[in-house]
Write a protein that holds these residues in place. Structure first.
Motif, PDB file in Angstrom:
ATOM      1  N   ALA A   1      22.136  33.202  25.033  1.00 16.18           N
ATOM      2  CA  ALA A   1      23.072  32.457  25.872  1.00 16.18           C
ATOM      3  C   ALA A   1      24.099  31.686  25.058  1.00 16.18           C
ATOM      4  O   ALA A   1      25.219  31.432  25.525  1.00 16.18           O
ATOM      5  CB  ALA A   1      22.291  31.496  26.770  1.00 16.18           C
ATOM      6  N   GLN A   2      23.742  31.276  23.840  1.00 15.83           N
ATOM      7  CA  GLN A   2      24.666  30.449  23.069  1.00 15.83           C
ATOM      8  C   GLN A   2      25.730  31.259  22.346  1.00 15.83           C
ATOM      9  O   GLN A   2      26.670  30.701  21.778  1.00 15.83           O
ATOM     10  CB  GLN A   2      23.890  29.600  22.044  1.00 15.83           C
ATOM     11  N   ALA A   3      25.625  32.571  22.341  1.00 17.58           N
ATOM     12  CA  ALA A   3      26.517  33.405  21.543  1.00 17.58           C
ATOM     13  C   ALA A   3      27.542  34.127  22.406  1.00 17.58           C
ATOM     14  O   ALA A   3      27.224  34.636  23.487  1.00 17.58           O
ATOM     15  CB  ALA A   3      25.701  34.432  20.760  1.00 17.58           C
ATOM     16  N   GLN A   4      28.780  34.198  21.944  1.00 19.25           N
ATOM     17  CA  GLN A   4      29.786  35.040  22.561  1.00 19.25           C
ATOM     18  C   GLN A   4      29.440  36.508  22.303  1.00 19.25           C
ATOM     19  O   GLN A   4      28.697  36.837  21.377  1.00 19.25           O
ATOM     20  CB  GLN A   4      31.165  34.776  21.956  1.00 19.25           C
ATOM     21  N   ALA A   5      30.015  37.369  23.087  1.00 19.88           N
ATOM     22  CA  ALA A   5      29.846  38.791  22.813  1.00 19.88           C
ATOM     23  C   ALA A   5      30.698  39.178  21.604  1.00 19.88           C
ATOM     24  O   ALA A   5      30.186  39.652  20.581  1.00 19.88           O
ATOM     25  CB  ALA A   5      30.236  39.619  24.030  1.00 19.88           C
ATOM     26  N   VAL A   6      32.028  38.982  21.718  1.00 22.67           N
ATOM     27  CA  VAL A   6      32.945  39.303  20.620  1.00 22.67           C
ATOM     28  C   VAL A   6      33.863  38.107  20.392  1.00 22.67           C
ATOM     29  O   VAL A   6      34.538  37.649  21.316  1.00 22.67           O
ATOM     30  CB  VAL A   6      33.792  40.551  20.934  1.00 22.67           C
ATOM     31  N   ALA A   7      33.860  37.591  19.175  1.00 19.81           N
ATOM     32  CA  ALA A   7      34.792  36.531  18.796  1.00 19.81           C
ATOM     33  C   ALA A   7      35.875  37.166  17.933  1.00 19.81           C
ATOM     34  O   ALA A   7      35.604  37.603  16.810  1.00 19.81           O
ATOM     35  CB  ALA A   7      34.073  35.427  18.025  1.00 19.81           C
ATOM     36  N   ASP A   8      37.081  37.247  18.473  1.00 19.05           N
ATOM     37  CA  ASP A   8      38.162  37.966  17.797  1.00 19.05           C
ATOM     38  C   ASP A   8      39.207  36.991  17.276  1.00 19.05           C
ATOM     39  O   ASP A   8      39.909  36.339  18.041  1.00 19.05           O
ATOM     40  CB  ASP A   8      38.802  38.956  18.769  1.00 19.05           C
ATOM     41  N   HIS A   9      39.320  36.910  15.941  1.00  9.05           N
ATOM     42  CA  HIS A   9      40.353  36.080  15.313  1.00  9.05           C
ATOM     43  C   HIS A   9      41.294  36.934  14.469  1.00  9.05           C
ATOM     44  O   HIS A   9      42.131  36.398  13.748  1.00  9.05           O
ATOM     45  CB  HIS A   9      39.702  35.019  14.413  1.00  9.05           C
ATOM     46  N   GLY A  10      41.118  38.254  14.525  1.00  9.87           N
ATOM     47  CA  GLY A  10      41.940  39.149  13.732  1.00  9.87           C
ATOM     48  C   GLY A  10      43.198  39.568  14.466  1.00  9.87           C
ATOM     49  O   GLY A  10      43.541  39.041  15.528  1.00  9.87           O
TER      50      GLY A  10
END
Length: 531
Positions: free
Chosen positions: A512-521
Motif C-alpha cells: 500500500a505504501q508504494a507507487q506502481a511507477v514513479a517516473d522522473h525521466g
C-alpha cells in the motif's frame, strides 16, 4: 580420491602423467612394479628414528637414483627423517614417502626441487616427468624462517605431487610451479604457513602458478615461460595446528605483462581457512574453477585478477560453495587501473552464503560476461552505510545476468552499473534487500521476467542517466519504505534517464505504501502494467 573421480577431474590432462598413471602411481611406484629401479634410503644408511641426522644417507641414495638412466624411484619407508639438504630430482625420478615424515634441520631451502641455482634452462627443457607421492614434509618455518618453498619445480614438462602434507612453510609456497607444463597437485594437505622474514601471509599461495622472471625464480633462464595444463584437485587448505594459514590455495601475486597461464583446472578442493583468498586466478586463460568448498577467507573466495594488468579470458567458475567471507567479496573479477579487459568469463551454478564485502558476485571490465544460476544468500556490509550487493556488474557490455536467486542482501539485489550497455537481466529471483531489488544504470539494458519481493525503496530502479531501458514482464511485491525516504515504488525511472519502456509488469502486490511507477525521466512509456 577414487580412480573414477580422479579421471573425471583430470579431464583432458595429457603429457607425462595421464589419468591412469596418476591413479595407479602410488602403489606401482612403492612396489617397484613395471621394471622401475627402486632406491631405498634405508639401504644407504637412513635410520628414520627422528633423532639421527639422515642427510648423508639421502645424499647417497639420491646419487644412486640419478645414476639410473631414465630415472628411478626413491623409496622413503615409514619413519621420521631429519635432513639438511634438498632432494634435487633428475628427469624421470619419483619419490615415494607414504608413512614418512621428512623434517628440515636448517635454512637449507626447499626439501624437493628439480633444478640447481646456476644452470640456465629455458622453456620446458628442464628435468621433467618427476613425482613426489606421500609423506609429511615439515619445513619447520617457525625455527628456520628464511623464505623458502617446500617443493620447487621449474622449466619442465610433467610434475605430479600426490598425497603430500606440508607443514610450517616459511614465507613462501608449499609447491611452486614455475614455467611448468603438464602438472598435477592431487589430494594434498597444506597445513600451516609461517610468515618468516616478516612477510605477509596474505600474499603467499600454497601452490604458486607463475612464470620465469628474475626475482621470482631462483634459477635462470628468466624467459617468462608460463605454466600450461595444471590440475589441482582433492586438496585441503587449513590454518595449521601451530601456525596460520596460507594466503590462498593457489594462484600468483607476481606475473609479467602479456604472459598468461593456460589450461589451469582447480576442481574439488576444500579451503577450510585462508588469510586472504580461496583461489586467486592470476593471468589465467581457458581455465576452470569448479566444485570447490571455500569458507572462512579474509578477503575474496575466488578472485580473478592480474598483478600486471593483463586481461583474463575463457574462465569458467561453476559449482563452487562459498561460505563466511570476511572482507572483500565472494567471487570477484577485477582489473587494476589501466589494465586490459577480461573476455568470456562465465560464473554459473555457484552457492554463496554470508559474504561480507562489496558483493557476493562482482565482475568488471569484461566483454562476454555470463552470470547465471547462482544462489547468493546473505551479503553483509563492511561499513554501516555500505552497499553489499548480491550481484554487481560494471563496465560489462552485453552481460547476461540470468536465472540467479539472491536473498537477504544488505544493499541492492542485482546492480548493473556504468558501461554495461546492452546487458540482459532476466528470470532472476530477488528476495529481501535493503536497497532496490534490481538497480540498472546503463543504456539499452533489458530487465525482463524477474521476480522481486521485499526490496527497499524500489523493486526496479532505472538510473544513471540510462537511455532506452526496457523493463518488461517483471513481478514486484512487498516493497518496503526506507527510513526517511520520500518515495517508494515498484518501479522507478530516475531523473535524466530517457526513453524507458515499462511494459507488462505485475505490480499488484507492491504494498500500500508504494507507487506502481514513479517516473522522473524523459520520454518514458508505461503501459499494460497490472497495478
Amino acid at each position: 580420491m577414487e580412480r573414477r573421480a580422479l579421471m573425471l577431474a583430470m579431464g583432458g590432462f595429457a603429457g607425462a602423467w595421464g589419468a591412469g598413471q596418476l591413479a595407479g602411481a602410488a602403489p606401482a611406484a612403492a612396489a617397484g612394479t613395471g621394471g622401475a629401479t627402486v632406491v631405498d634410503v634405508t639401504a644407504h644408511g637412513a635410520r628414520g628414528d627422528g633423532s639421527t641426522d639422515d642427510t648423508a644417507a639421502f645424499r647417497a641414495a639420491l646419487a644412486a637414483l640419478k645414476a639410473v638412466p631414465g630415472g628411478a624411484t626413491l623409496l622413503v619407508p615409514p619413519g621420521t627423517y631429519p635432513i639438511g639438504t634438498a632432494l634435487v630430482l633428475g628427469a624421470g625420478c619419483t619419490v615415494v614417502a607414504y608413512g614418512a615424515r621428512v623434517v628440515r634441520t636448517g635454512d637449507t631451502g626447499a626439501l624437493v626441487k628439480n633444478f640447481d641455482t646456476a644452470t640456465p634452462v629455458s622453456g620446458y627443457a628442464g628435468a621433467g616427468r618427476v613425482a613426489v607421492l606421500g609423506g609429511v614434509w615439515d619445513m619447520r618455518g617457525a625455527r628456520f624462517s628464511r623464505q623458502s618453498d617446500a617443493f620447487g619445480f621449474a622449466h619442465c614438462d610433467g610434475v605430479l605431487v600426490k598425497d603430500c602434507t606440508f607443514v610450517d612453510v616459511p614465507s613462501a609456497h608449499a609447491v611452486e610451479l614455475n614455467a611448468v607444463r603438464n602438472a598435477a597437485v592431487v589430494d594434498c594437505v597444506f597445513d600451516g604457513h609461517h610468515p618468516g622474514d616478516g612477510a605477509s601471509l596474505t600474499t603467499k599461495e600454497a601452490v604458486q602458478i607463475t612464470c620465469a622472471t628474475e626475482g621470482n625464480l631462483p634459477a635462470p633462464a628468466y624467459d617468462s615461460t608460463p605454466c600450461e595444463n595444471v590440475l589441482i584437485t582433492g586438496c585441503t587448505l587449513r590454518a595449521g595446528t601451530t601456525t596460520g594459514p596460507f594466503g590462498a590455495l593457489c594462484g600468483d601475486h607476481w606475473g609479467a605483462k602479456g604472459v598468461f597461464h593456460r589450461g589451469i583446472r582447480v576442481i574439488g578442493n576444500t579451503v577450510e581457512k585462508s588469510g586472504a583468498f580461496g583461489v586467486r586466478a592470476a593471468d589465467w586463460q581457458d581455465s576452470v574453477i569448479a566444485d570447490n568448498l571455500i569458507e572462512n577467507v579474509a578477503s575474496h573466495a575466488i578472485y580473478l585478477n592480474s598483478p600486471q594488468g593483463n586481461g583474463l579470458s575463457g574462465i569458467t567458475v561453476s559449482g563452487n560453495t562459498v561460505r563466511a567471507v570476511e572482507g572483500g567479496g565472494g567471487i570477484s573479477a577485477t582489473v587494476p587501473a589501466n589494465g586490459a579487459r577480461h573476455r568470456s568469463l562465465t560464473i554459473s551454478g555457484n552457492t554463496l552464503t554470508s559474504v561480507r564485502g562489496e558483493a557476493g558476485i562482482y565482475a568488471s571490465q569484461t566483454d562476454g560476461l555470463t552470470v547465471s544460476r547462482n544462489t547468493v544468500t546473505t551479503t553483509l556490509r563492511t561499513a554501516p552505510t555500505g552497499n553489499a550487493q548480491g550481484i554487481h556488474v560494471q563496465n560489462a557490455p552485453n552481460a547476461l545476468v540470468a536465472g540467479n536467486r539472491v536473498s537477504d542482501v544488505q544493499g541492492d539485489g542485482i546492480g548493473v552499473d556504468t558501461g554495461s550497455t546492452g546487458a540482459l537481466v532476466a528470470d532472476n529471483t530477488v528476495l529481501t534487500t535493503t536497497g532496490p531489488g534490481i538497480n540498472t544504470g546503463s543504456d539499452r539494458t533489458t530487465v525482463r521476467g524477474n521476480r522481486v519481493d521485499g526490496a527497499t525503496t524500489y523493486g526496479v530502479r532505472v538510473g544513471g542517466a540510462a537511455a532506452d531501458t526496457l523493463v518488461q514482464g517483471n513481478t514486484v511485491t512487498a516493497v518496503n519504505a526506507a527510513p526517511g525516504s520520500a518515495e517508494t515504488a515498484a518501479i522507478c525511472v530516475v531523473a535524466y534517464s530517457s526513453g524507458t519502456w515499462v511494459v507488462g509488469n505485475d505490480l499488484t502486490g507492491r504494498g500500500a505504501q508504494a507507487q506502481a511507477v514513479a517516473d522522473h525521466g524523459t520520454g518514458t512509456t508505461a503501459q499494460q502494467n497490472a497495478s
